[in-house]
Design an enzyme around this catalytic site. Structure first.
Site, PDB file in Angstrom:
ATOM      1  N   ASP A   1       0.832  -1.187  -0.130  1.00 19.39           N
ATOM      2  CA  ASP A   1      -0.052  -0.025  -0.217  1.00 19.39           C
ATOM      3  C   ASP A   1       0.924   1.267  -0.025  1.00 19.39           C
ATOM      4  O   ASP A   1       1.736   1.401   0.661  1.00 19.39           O
ATOM      5  CB  ASP A   1      -1.032   0.060   1.298  1.00 19.39           C
TER       6      ASP A   1
ATOM      7  N   ASN B   1     -12.992  -3.167   2.282  1.00 20.38           N
ATOM      8  CA  ASN B   1     -13.857  -1.815   2.618  1.00 20.38           C
ATOM      9  C   ASN B   1     -14.706  -2.068   1.394  1.00 20.38           C
ATOM     10  O   ASN B   1     -14.445  -2.165   0.209  1.00 20.38           O
ATOM     11  CB  ASN B   1     -12.961  -0.724   2.803  1.00 20.38           C
TER      12      ASN B   1
ATOM     13  N   VAL C   1     -11.064   3.167  -3.640  1.00 17.74           N
ATOM     14  CA  VAL C   1     -10.760   2.723  -4.995  1.00 17.74           C
ATOM     15  C   VAL C   1     -11.738   1.761  -5.530  1.00 17.74           C
ATOM     16  O   VAL C   1     -11.840   0.567  -4.857  1.00 17.74           O
ATOM     17  CB  VAL C   1      -9.310   1.936  -4.776  1.00 17.74           C
TER      18      VAL C   1
ATOM     19  N   HIS D   1     -10.184  -5.120  -3.397  1.00 17.37           N
ATOM     20  CA  HIS D   1      -9.065  -5.403  -2.970  1.00 17.37           C
ATOM     21  C   HIS D   1      -8.951  -5.856  -1.703  1.00 17.37           C
ATOM     22  O   HIS D   1      -9.955  -5.348  -0.471  1.00 17.37           O
ATOM     23  CB  HIS D   1      -7.797  -3.980  -3.105  1.00 17.37           C
TER      24      HIS D   1
ATOM     25  N   HIS E   1      -7.061  -5.906   1.944  1.00 16.59           N
ATOM     26  CA  HIS E   1      -6.066  -5.287   2.658  1.00 16.59           C
ATOM     27  C   HIS E   1      -5.412  -6.480   3.548  1.00 16.59           C
ATOM     28  O   HIS E   1      -6.222  -7.406   4.319  1.00 16.59           O
ATOM     29  CB  HIS E   1      -6.507  -4.152   3.799  1.00 16.59           C
TER      30      HIS E   1
HETATM   31  P1  5GP Z   1      -9.783   1.378   0.332  1.00 11.03           P
HETATM   32  O1  5GP Z   1      -9.714   2.788   0.934  1.00 11.03           O
HETATM   33  O2  5GP Z   1     -10.550   1.529  -1.057  1.00 11.03           O
HETATM   34  O3  5GP Z   1     -10.240   0.162   0.988  1.00 11.03           O
HETATM   35  O4  5GP Z   1      -8.356   1.261  -0.022  1.00 11.03           O
HETATM   36  C1  5GP Z   1      -7.611   1.889  -1.096  1.00 11.03           C
HETATM   37  C2  5GP Z   1      -6.129   1.359  -0.762  1.00 11.03           C
HETATM   38  O5  5GP Z   1      -5.428   1.847  -1.902  1.00 11.03           O
HETATM   39  C3  5GP Z   1      -5.511   2.640   0.482  1.00 11.03           C
HETATM   40  O6  5GP Z   1      -5.168   1.970   1.403  1.00 11.03           O
HETATM   41  C4  5GP Z   1      -4.702   3.453  -0.355  1.00 11.03           C
HETATM   42  O7  5GP Z   1      -3.460   3.933   0.521  1.00 11.03           O
HETATM   43  C5  5GP Z   1      -4.245   2.658  -1.514  1.00 11.03           C
HETATM   44  N1  5GP Z   1      -3.735   3.254  -2.869  1.00 11.03           N
HETATM   45  C6  5GP Z   1      -4.445   4.261  -3.278  1.00 11.03           C
HETATM   46  N2  5GP Z   1      -3.688   4.538  -4.285  1.00 11.03           N
HETATM   47  C7  5GP Z   1      -2.520   3.850  -4.592  1.00 11.03           C
HETATM   48  C8  5GP Z   1      -1.422   3.912  -5.501  1.00 11.03           C
HETATM   49  O8  5GP Z   1      -1.478   4.455  -6.443  1.00 11.03           O
HETATM   50  N3  5GP Z   1      -0.605   2.759  -5.337  1.00 11.03           N
HETATM   51  C9  5GP Z   1      -0.582   2.033  -4.002  1.00 11.03           C
HETATM   52  N4  5GP Z   1       0.338   1.151  -3.862  1.00 11.03           N
HETATM   53  N5  5GP Z   1      -1.531   2.098  -3.090  1.00 11.03           N
HETATM   54  C10 5GP Z   1      -2.495   2.966  -3.412  1.00 11.03           C
END
Ligand code: 5GP
Length: 115
Positions: free
Chosen positions: A31, A88, A97, A101, A103
């Site tokens: 992440d 999430n 996003v 995915h 985590h």
């Molecule tokens: P969500 O909030 O949708 O469950 O998780 C999205 C995750 O994607 C977040 O923890 C955020 O830090 C990670 N993330 C967002 N953009 C990028 C990126 O460009 N590269 C990487 N490696 N992680 C990302």
């Protein structure tokens, strides 16, 4: 065709990421904003938007994501100390996003319940 999601671009190596695992079904990368010493995202190549949008035809993919989480936990050395997998979903779930995915978080004690 719909625009690629951010995570499709990472899958396709159009955006760089610190990859820890790649196979035919999923990729896993660190992440960009880690919330624990180990914070890895496991992402299906198929752009399923979120768990609530998955269907029965995605069953094998969903199982593969969890098996991969366990495999990576072992390779990262956090299988015995413990870890968390989280998905999430939607605004209240903290999804930012819209590409499914998992985590994988570990390397420190994690609080429960989450915020
Ligand atoms: P969500 O909030 O949708 O469950 O998780 C999205 C995750 O994607 C977040 O923890 C955020 O830090 C990670 N993330 C967002 N953009 C990028 C990126 O460009 N590269 C990487 N490696 N992680 C990302």
């Amino acid at each position: 065709m719909a625009d690629k999601t951010l995570f499709q671009k990472i899958c396709d190596k159009e955006i760089p990421a610190s990859m820890v695992h790649e196979d035919d079904v999923c990729v896993a990368f660190r992440d960009i904003s880690p919330q624990a010493p180990v914070h890895i995202l496991i992402v299906p190549r198929k752009p399923i938007p979120r768990i609530a949008a998955a269907t029965a035809e995605d069953a094998a993919t969903l199982g593969h994501l969890l098996l991969t989480a366990g495999e990576i936990a072992r390779s990262e050395g956090i299988a015995d100390t413990g870890f968390r997998v989280a998905i999430n979903n939607g605004p209240h779930g903290g999804e930012t996003v819209p590409h499914l995915h998992v985590h994988l978080l570990g390397g420190r004690p994690l609080q429960w319940p989450p915020g």
